[in-house]
Motif scaffolding. Structure first.
Motif, PDB file in Angstrom:
ATOM      1  N   SER A 115       1.561  -8.073  12.485  1.00  0.00           N
ATOM      2  CA  SER A 115       2.270  -6.859  12.109  1.00  0.00           C
ATOM      3  C   SER A 115       3.258  -6.441  13.200  1.00  0.00           C
TER       4      SER A 115
ATOM      5  N   ASP B 100       0.026  -7.885   0.526  1.00  0.00           N
ATOM      6  CA  ASP B 100      -0.304  -6.516   0.145  1.00  0.00           C
ATOM      7  C   ASP B 100      -1.800  -6.278  -0.027  1.00  0.00           C
ATOM      8  N   ARG B 101      -2.606  -7.314  -0.311  1.00  0.00           N
ATOM      9  CA  ARG B 101      -4.056  -7.139  -0.457  1.00  0.00           C
ATOM     10  C   ARG B 101      -4.810  -7.889   0.635  1.00  0.00           C
TER      11      ARG B 101
ATOM     12  N   THR C  98       6.462 -11.056   2.863  1.00  0.00           N
ATOM     13  CA  THR C  98       5.917 -10.434   1.662  1.00  0.00           C
ATOM     14  C   THR C  98       4.686 -11.205   1.206  1.00  0.00           C
TER      15      THR C  98
ATOM     16  N   PHE D 150       0.495   3.414  -1.336  1.00  0.00           N
ATOM     17  CA  PHE D 150       0.600   1.964  -1.360  1.00  0.00           C
ATOM     18  C   PHE D 150       1.005   1.384  -0.015  1.00  0.00           C
ATOM     19  N   VAL D 151       1.258   2.212   0.978  1.00  0.00           N
ATOM     20  CA  VAL D 151       1.620   1.740   2.298  1.00  0.00           C
ATOM     21  C   VAL D 151       0.358   1.243   3.000  1.00  0.00           C
ATOM     22  N   VAL D 152       0.431   0.028   3.521  1.00  0.00           N
ATOM     23  CA  VAL D 152      -0.738  -0.552   4.181  1.00  0.00           C
ATOM     24  C   VAL D 152      -0.870   0.041   5.575  1.00  0.00           C
TER      25      VAL D 152
ATOM     26  N   THR E 258       2.497   6.855  -5.366  1.00  0.00           N
ATOM     27  CA  THR E 258       3.035   5.637  -4.758  1.00  0.00           C
ATOM     28  C   THR E 258       3.062   5.714  -3.244  1.00  0.00           C
TER      29      THR E 258
ATOM     30  N   GLU F 136      -9.784 -12.524  -1.013  1.00  0.00           N
ATOM     31  CA  GLU F 136      -8.428 -12.754  -0.509  1.00  0.00           C
ATOM     32  C   GLU F 136      -8.490 -13.487   0.825  1.00  0.00           C
TER      33      GLU F 136
END
Length: 134
Positions: A128, A57-58, A54, A36-38, A33, A95
């Motif tokens: 970001s 994530d993709r 939120t 999973f950090v971008v 896990t 995406e």
């Protein structure tokens, strides 16, 4: 009257096997896990903000580095601004979200220009930031 068991004594390994299994599962869980950090792969110093967003994530990562040339990166690969426009145009079925990782010392006009380009091509754009240090 004292009760006594007629069962044979069990080996202590019988009780340590479930403990080791649990520790191994937790170790594997935390190792997998952590990916999973971008991250964009390019080191930038983010500006601070209290906001959170939120659902990205993709998303594609567009990085604007600091400096006079303010290099652009698209998903970790160095790219020019016309090439970035072509990559964003070509991704019609994928995406449609982009996160802009801009260094806080990058030219503000360049960051806004890249964000507007992605918006014009139909992307949702997020900038970001990092939470303020308290």
């Amino acid at each position: 009257m004292k009760l006594e068991s007629n069962l044979p004594k069990q080996s202590p390994w019988l009780y340590t096997a479930p403990l080791l299994n649990t520790i191994l599962l937790l170790l594997v869980y935390f190792l997998f896990t952590s990916d999973f950090v971008v991250q964009s792969g390019i080191s930038v110093e983010h500006p601070e903000s209290n906001s959170r967003l939120t659902g990205f994530d993709r998303a594609h990562i567009i990085t604007v580095a600091a400096g006079t040339d303010s290099a652009l990166y698209f998903d970790g690969l160095r790219i020019s601004q016309p090439e970035l426009r072509e990559k964003l145009k070509a991704n019609r079925e994928g995406e449609r979200r982009a996160i802009i990782h801009a260094d806080k010392h990058a030219p503000h006009g360049r960051v806004i220009e890249i964000g507007n380009m992605a918006l014009d091509l139909g992307y949702e754009v997020a900038y970001s930031t990092v939470p303020p240090k308290s």
